[in-house]
Design a protein around this motif. Structure first.
Motif, mmCIF file in Angstrom:
data_model
loop_
_atom_site.group_PDB
_atom_site.id
_atom_site.type_symbol
_atom_site.label_atom_id
_atom_site.label_comp_id
_atom_site.label_asym_id
_atom_site.label_seq_id
_atom_site.Cartn_x
_atom_site.Cartn_y
_atom_site.Cartn_z
ATOM 1 N N ARG A 255 -5.329 -2.294 8.085
ATOM 2 C CA ARG A 255 -6.558 -2.309 6.876
ATOM 3 C C ARG A 255 -7.346 -0.957 7.379
ATOM 4 N N SER B 7 0.497 -1.389 -0.163
ATOM 5 C CA SER B 7 -0.431 0.428 0.202
ATOM 6 C C SER B 7 0.899 1.340 0.174
ATOM 7 N N GLY C 140 -10.618 4.620 1.731
ATOM 8 C CA GLY C 140 -9.666 4.572 2.248
ATOM 9 C C GLY C 140 -8.033 4.606 2.233
ATOM 10 N N GLU C 141 -7.006 3.998 0.712
ATOM 11 C CA GLU C 141 -6.071 3.441 0.805
ATOM 12 C C GLU C 141 -5.480 3.547 -1.327
ATOM 13 N N ALA D 185 -1.209 3.223 4.054
ATOM 14 C CA ALA D 185 -1.526 2.171 4.644
ATOM 15 C C ALA D 185 0.031 1.849 5.928
ATOM 16 N N SER E 272 -10.151 0.291 2.899
ATOM 17 C CA SER E 272 -9.047 0.494 1.786
ATOM 18 C C SER E 272 -9.810 -1.482 0.953
#
Length: 952
Positions: A202, A29, A273-274, A32, A206
């Protein structure tokens, strides 16, 4: 005190395990958090699976007196127990799914804190990238579950269990389990946590799993991108002006990805979220017109099989070691890798994407040991095991599905046939129709998209290329590859050029993969490198584990140098009469614009003039005849030749500017034959015979010295320390010539003196050389003449009796008291034998006696230089008529033959020199075919000469 007996039923359960999350794509990631849990772990080894209770997994357990091991790693390579090597035999009773009570079990303990900036929201997963062979996991006293599938990833949801500090991660690893029956690959059995352990945050929203679909239309030059994602988001590829929602397709003009032109586009998958970085390669793999095609073109695989290996850390490889493998492959013209016999560390596939290698990604599956019972009870044909097989297939495909380098999914290796394999093939075909499916054991091609074999002999390969091999209708319409061929064990493999000629001649033959990449020697203080049996194993397969193109320390073997030449992407052939050189681009996709060409004109191996050569940027498959410059008008006389090289025109990702990609030589004028006019007569006195610069023993006719240089033991020699390929495999036919040679007694030949004659200007010594207990022999005559300064030896050999086997070698051996520096004119710089000499370049070379040796893990015949015109060693200059093979060692052939490890060889005071008129071929009969008949050294009448003088 109470003892709680742990439940270990899961060890013999045929299921893949419990508690792990579904498999997904492997990625790093962008934002993250993650925590590597690699490093030093507390460790306790038990003799059985249930020897200790599981209280060690509870917080507060005191493991202060435990040992420490490094993770990733194998405990048997860190002083706890010993490794075991078997090729295919299970090192435990075959009673599936049961394993012995004596089951080494390693308890691993790691206490860790979360980083101060670890987010308070979202979840977390604990990821294991590889554990052999069965593991049970606890975090902070909570049992997370257990898993099998040693070379596959497993993740557990742990966010609800984490605390800021003092997290206790406990892992119990069992060496043997039901999963061991599915992991009978030809390798060391090495328990432990041997790949990364990582804690991954996470974030809410994500990315969970995603699949990058990036195809290429070779007609329009456009690529189509679609990224399917479990979590909705957007996909951006700035260089292509792409910004689309997940699940949507977009078509744009692109440069395609191939192993020759590994074009990658950087992108990003963005969810709420990612952000996940993407490296997108556009390419399309199809089975069309009976051929494997990528981007509309048939490909020719010039590949290797690669086990993961390091001589100190075993299968625990760091990124730089993986990169070293890829760079070595690219520099030696290799374009493909079969990941035998399990998915590699995922970072290796990133490197294949980046540098450009076709990949057959193989599942972690082999049940080879069941062949001992005619495949009875084979798990792949037992429905109880099918969930485990499907789990392994899914964990491979889901982890690796976003790599453009992967063109085949392989079901596994040497697992017989059965319903479980069919189920795997059906699942893979359904999940990813953009790639082909491979499995060698499916000779009828029921489940596969290619006809694959291993170690098919040359004649059978040619029949397959001609379509004369029979088989099912489906098989006859499929392309053919050799997923394993040319067994690279010890000295060899031989016959590579002959295989490549077939691959290039017949369209159906799409290449193959050498077995294998690296010798699996384990660094050892006594043996140098250890192999099977060196750790006291009751059951083992010796040095069969040392069968690679690179040595354990990753130095290229002569076999790799030969393979580089055989598969070079440019063919350079000359026409000495026309003064031209023909250049052919043998690549599948790239033109020659990335290469420069240079020429050198050489006389007697020395460069007289050199320069650059203008070659057009030929497209794949094209050829051009390029005019060479005029040879020097008043150059020196002698043997003359052109050497033309193809060089990297600029620095590349894998090689510097000037790296030699291919070369060719064209002879213009042949070598003058060395001549000695007999003018000095032999004289006898004081127990000696003198002839020109030489002194002989008057009674035996043995040469004692030349011009003050002491010489000992000169006589006919036919023995060589048998190679692994000479000895062959125990299941091979009666053509294992190493065995036949010993049976005949060629390793203990006796020399009978029949006469010493002084006849005018010649000294003639007549002998008979024969093995004890046999009637066959070699009538051998040594005839010496001199012109006063130089000495000429002519050796005539006449076989007597019924010789039914070829000879290992034919020449003379002699000893010199002091020799170190060696100069020669002939083939070099490395060793060569009749069927391994493609890479031998004619020139002037120099070395030392020690550097002439090839350090095979098990000592054997090595180090011969071919096509030698003359050699200077130990104060002597030796010229040959015809050219000869030359070898020099600080130990005898007999000592070399007796050695099991390189450390068994102790240098002596004498350097033993072999001057060979002939050598028997090498082949690859340690698992494949022996040398082709054209490379046999038959016992036939022969005559050859050497001119000996003092060097000066």
């Amino acid at each position: 005190m109470s003892f709680r007996t742990p439940s270990v039923d899961y060890v013999e359960d045929v299921s893949p395990g419990s508690g792990a999350l579904p498999p997904r794509a492997w990625y790093a990631s962008s934002d993250a958090k993650s925590v590597s849990l690699n490093g030093s772990w507390r460790f306790r080894l038990s003799a059985t699976a249930d020897a200790e209770d599981d209280t060690f997994a509870e917080p507060g357990f005191d493991a202060g007196d435990w040992a420490e091991v490094t993770v990733p790693g194998h405990w048997v390579l860190q002083g706890h127990g010993s490794p075991v090597y078997t090729n295919h035999l299970y090192p435990f009773p075959v009673d599936p799914p049961h394993v012995p009570t004596e089951n080494p079990t390693g308890d691993h303990l790691r206490v860790f804190d979360l980083p101060a900036d670890w987010p308070a929201d979202g979840g977390a997963v604990l990821r294991f990238d590889g554990v052999e062979s069965c593991a049970r996991v606890w975090l902070n006293g909570t049992d997370l579950g257990e898993f099998k599938g040693s070379r596959l990833p497993h993740e557990f949801a742990v966010g609800h269990l984490l605390k800021p500090s003092g997290n206790v991660l406990a892992v119990r690893v069992h060496q043997w389990s039901a999963g061991s029956y599915l992991e009978d690959q030809d390798q060391w059995w090495l328990p432990g946590i041997f790949r990364d352990v990582t804690l991954l945050h996470r974030p809410a929203g994500s990315a969970l799993d995603f699949f990058v679909h990036a195809s290429y239309d070779h007609v329009t030059g456009e690529g189509t991108l679609r990224v399917d994602s479990d979590v909705d988001g957007r996909v951006s590829v700035p260089e292509l002006d792409i910004d689309v929602a997940t699940g949507e397709s977009v078509t744009v003009a692109v440069e395609p990805w191939t192993a020759e032109t590994p074009r990658l586009y950087d992108g990003v998958l963005m969810t709420e979220g990612e952000r996940v970085p993407l490296r997108v390669g556009f390419r399309t793999v199809v089975l069309e017109d009976g051929l494997i095609k990528v981007n509309g073109k048939a490909v020719l695989f010039k590949g290797v099989n690669r086990h993961e290996w390091h001589p100190v850390t075993g299968r625990a490889l760091d990124l730089e070691t993986m990169r070293e493998d890829v760079l070595l492959m690219k520099r030696h013209n290799i374009n493909a890798v079969r990941t035998s016999h399990y998915p590699p560390h995922p970072a290796f596939l990133d490197l294949c994407d980046e540098y450009g290698l076709w990949v057959i990604d193989e599942c972690d599956l082999e049940t080879h040991g069941f062949t001992e019972q005619d495949w009875r009870d084979n798990p792949v044909d037992d429905d109880r095991w099918t969930p485990a097989l499907l789990d392994r297939a899914a964990r491979m495909v889901e982890r690796d599905k976003n790599h453009p380098s992967i063109v085949f999914w392989s079901l596994g290796n040497e697992a017989g046939t059965g319903r479980g394999l069919t189920a795997m093939a059906e699942w893979i075909h359904d999940r990813d129709p953009s790639r082909l499916v491979h499995y060698e054991g499916d000779w009828n091609c029921r489940d596969t998209d290619v006809y694959s074999r291993m170690y098919a002999f040359h004649d059978e390969v040619e029949k397959i290329g001609q379509g004369l091999d029979g088989g099912t209708h489906k098989r006859r319409e499929l392309p053919f590859i050799q997923c394993e061929y040319a067994h690279a064990m010890g000295n060899g493999p031989g016959g590579l050029a002959d295989y490549q000629e077939l691959f290039e001649k017949y369209e159906r033959l799409q290449g193959g993969f050498i077995w294998e990449w690296i010798d699996h020697g384990i660094q050892h203080p006594e043996f140098g490198y250890a192999y099977g049996g060196d750790f006291g194993e009751e059951l083992h397969d010796g040095n069969f584990v040392c069968d690679g193109l690179v040595f354990p320390d990753r130095r290229p073997s002569p076999g790799l140098v030969e393979y580089k030449k055989v598969i070079e992407p440019v063919r350079i052939e000359g026409d000495p009469a026309g003064g031209t050189v023909r250049i052919t681009n043998k690549q599948d996709f790239a033109d020659l614009s990335a290469l420069d060409f240079a020429w050198a004109y050489q006389v007697d191996g020395e460069t007289v003039e050199s320069g650059s050569l203008s070659v057009p940027p030929l497209a794949p498959g094209e050829s051009a005849d390029v005019k060479l410059p005029a040879p020097p008008a008043n150059g020196p006389g002698g043997e003359a030749q052109w050497t033309v090289r193809a060089l990297a025109a600029a620095d590349t990702a894998w090689a510097p500017k000037g790296h030699v990609v291919a070369w060719g030589q064209v002879t213009v004028a042949e070598r003058p034959v060395p001549c000695v006019t007999a003018s000095a007569a032999p004289a006898c006195g004081d127990g000696r015979i003198t002839l020109g610069p030489a002194v002989f023993d008057a009674r035996t006719g043995a040469l004692r010295g030349v011009g003050g240089v002491e010489v000992s033991g000169l006589r006919l020699d036919v023995w060589r320390a048998t190679t692994d390929n000479d000895d062959g495999a125990e299941w091979q036919s009666d053509t294992r010539y190493g065995v036949l040679w010993r049976t005949l007694g060629l390793h203990r030949m006796r020399h009978r003196l029949d006469g010493v004659e002084l006849d005018g200007d010649a000294l003639t010594v007549r002998t008979r050389v024969a093995p004890a207990a046999r009637e066959v022999g070699l009538a051998t005559v040594y005839r010496w003449v001199s012109d006063g300064d130089r000495l000429k030896l002519t050796v005539s050999v006449t076989p007597e009796g019924d010789w039914t086997v070829p000879l290992p070698r034919l020449g003379v051996r002699l000893g010199l008291p002091a020799a170190d520096e060696v100069r020669w004119y002939g083939g070099g710089p490395g060793e060569a034998y009749p069927d391994t000499r493609t890479a031998s370049m004619v020139g002037r070379w120099q070395s030392t006696v020690d550097e002439l040796q090839t350090p095979y893990v098990r000592p054997q015949e090595n180090g011969a230089r071919s096509d030698v015109r003359w050699v200077e060693i130990g104060g002597l200059r030796i010229e040959g008529d015809p050219a000869f093979w030359f070898t020099a060692r600080r130990w005898t052939t007999e000592q070399l033959d007796a050695a099991r490890h390189r450390t068994d060889l102790t240098p002596g005071d004498t350097v033993w020199v072999n001057l060979d008129h002939g050598q028997h071929g090498i082949g690859s009969q340690s698992c494949g075919p022996g040398p082709l008949p054209r490379y046999f050294l038959r016992a036939e009448p022969a005559e050859f000469s050497f001119v000996i003088s003092t060097a000066g």
